[in-house]
Structures are given as C-alpha cells and as structure tokens.
Design an enzyme around this catalytic site. Structure first.
Site, PDB file in Angstrom:
ATOM      1  N   THR A  83       0.860  -1.176   0.000  1.00 16.65           N
ATOM      2  CA  THR A  83       0.000   0.000   0.000  1.00 16.65           C
ATOM      3  C   THR A  83       0.896   1.224   0.000  1.00 16.65           C
ATOM      4  OG1 THR A  83      -1.385   1.377   1.458  1.00 16.65           O
ATOM      5  CG2 THR A  83      -0.225  -0.416   2.488  1.00 16.65           C
ATOM      6  N   ASN A  84       0.477   2.271  -0.692  1.00 22.50           N
ATOM      7  CA  ASN A  84       1.254   3.510  -0.708  1.00 22.50           C
ATOM      8  C   ASN A  84       1.171   4.240   0.625  1.00 22.50           C
ATOM      9  OD1 ASN A  84       2.095   4.328  -3.780  1.00 22.50           O
ATOM     10  ND2 ASN A  84       0.203   3.137  -3.771  1.00 22.50           N
ATOM     11  N   CYS A 196      -2.305   4.966  -5.045  1.00 20.20           N
ATOM     12  CA  CYS A 196      -3.109   4.108  -4.179  1.00 20.20           C
ATOM     13  C   CYS A 196      -3.214   2.806  -4.942  1.00 20.20           C
ATOM     14  CB  CYS A 196      -4.483   4.703  -3.912  1.00 20.20           C
ATOM     15  SG  CYS A 196      -5.660   3.506  -3.239  1.00 20.20           S
TER      16      CYS A 196
END
Length: 233
Positions: A83-84, A196
């Site tokens: 996940t960013n 995202c």
C-alpha cells in the site's frame, strides 16, 4: 530465488493483484511451472483504517512492524508494504527488521526515470497527496510530485475509501478521476502515479490523457526482480 514477504490486506483487493503480478513475473522469467516464494501477512484493514482516522500512527507502525517480523520469521528475505499510504510508517517498519524493505516510491521512480519524466501527478489517499513522505522519497530520484487541488484531493480520497477499498468500481468516479488527471496535465505533469494500489482497478491507460504509473504493478514487478536477482542473493 529469495522469498518475498508481503504485508497486505490494505485492502485485500490490491493484495490479490500483488500476488498475481509477482507470480506472473517470476513465471515469465523462469518458465515452466515456476512460481514465486511468498510469505503473506494479511492485516485486518478495519483495524488499520481505525488507526488512520484516529491519527494513531504509532499503533499503525506497530501493527505493520509485527507483520513484517512475522514475514521474516516465515522465511522472507525481502519485505514489502502493499500500500502507498502505509509507507508513512515505512521507516519504523524498516528499523524493526533485519532484511531489506522495498519501497513503493522507489519502484515508481524506477519506471519514471527511463522515460525522462521528472514531474509526476500524484493520485492517492489524502495523506499521500498532502504530506511529504511520498513526495520526498520521489525527490531523492529528482522527481517533483504534483498534487491535485483541495477539491480534487477530497474527491480522490473519498472514492478510494468509500468505493475502491470496498470493492466498488463506479463509472462516474472514473470520469471524475480523468478530469482530475486533465487538470494535472494542464499544470505540467508528464505522467500520473496511481499512488493508491486500488486506483488501477478504476482507471486504465486507455482512460487517461496522460501516461499512468500503476504503483501496485510497479512495486510487484520490482519485488519479483529483486527476488530473482543474483546480486541480491
């Protein structure tokens, strides 16, 4: 081949993409029945999301660090946060393990550099667009990050958490995202980072007026290459 440790579940929809892309990359490189060695810690996103909303980043860091350590205990030679946004706590996670952590923004930069792109629009969760942890990491590679304006940031963030992370993909939201990308292009963005890991489920290159860097795809492929690299071994 080295073992990849994935910290996933944020959300599980994009974690499934990571698993597929890593294995596709390994199979393409090695052929036959080859597949990746992976250990996965899939977190309860509801618990992580509660930390985000409460601003309890210490608790979030502890959750991810525990997951990273579990990956290492399961044999991981390299670890990734799938996940960013949760790279906001990457320094704490990295400090808590004794194997490399492959940073998602480095993977993004690795795709941008050969294209000569040094001004990238950023679409992601509010914290990714508004805080400096992501832009600063790209800046190490000579890349300037351009965030949307306030109204567009609200829209992008709302779609991520009210729709995409819950498995909803809406045509109206796709059109709205394309308009945001058009405004980033007008400000000089050469390409846009889908920062995202769920946005790639909504917007494809065929939809976009600018080239796209899908961070989940870039990160997963970078992980596979690291695991296959003789230099890493």
């Amino acid at each position: 081949m080295q073992t990849i440790g994935l910290i996933g579940g944020m959300s599980w929809h994009s974690t499934a993409s990571y698993y597929r892309i890593v294995n596709e990359t390994v199979a393409a490189r090695l052929g036959g029945h080859a597949s990746a060695r992976i250990t996965l810690q899939s977190l309860d996103f509801a618990e992580v999301r509660a930390c985000q909303l409460a601003g309890d980043w210490d608790r979030a860091a502890a959750l991810l660090t525990d997951a990273a350590r579990a990956c290492v205990a399961g044999g991981a030679d390299v670890v990734a946060i799938c996940t960013n946004l949760m790279h906001k706590v990457a320094p704490q996670v990295e400090a808590g393990i004794d194997v490399p952590l492959v940073h998602i923004a480095d993977a993004v930069a690795g795709l941008a550099a050969p294209q000569g792109w040094d001004r990238l629009g950023i679409l992601g969760a509010r914290w990714v667009m508004e805080e400096t942890f992501y832009a600063d990491r790209l800046g190490r590679h000579g890349i300037t990050a351009l965030s949307p304006d306030a109204a567009d940031r609200d829209l992008v963030d709302r779609v991520i958490f009210d729709e995409l992370t819950q498995g909803r993909v809406e045509d109206a939201s796709r059109r709205a995202y394309v308009e945001v990308i058009e405004r980033l292009a007008a400000r000089g963005a050469q390409a846009v980072v889908l920062a995202c890991t769920e946005i790639g489920l909504l917007v494809s290159p065929a939809d976009s007026p600018l080239p796209l860097i899908d961070s989940a795809d870039a990160h997963a492929r970078a992980l596979a290459e690291v695991a296959l690299s003789p230099a890493f071994a």
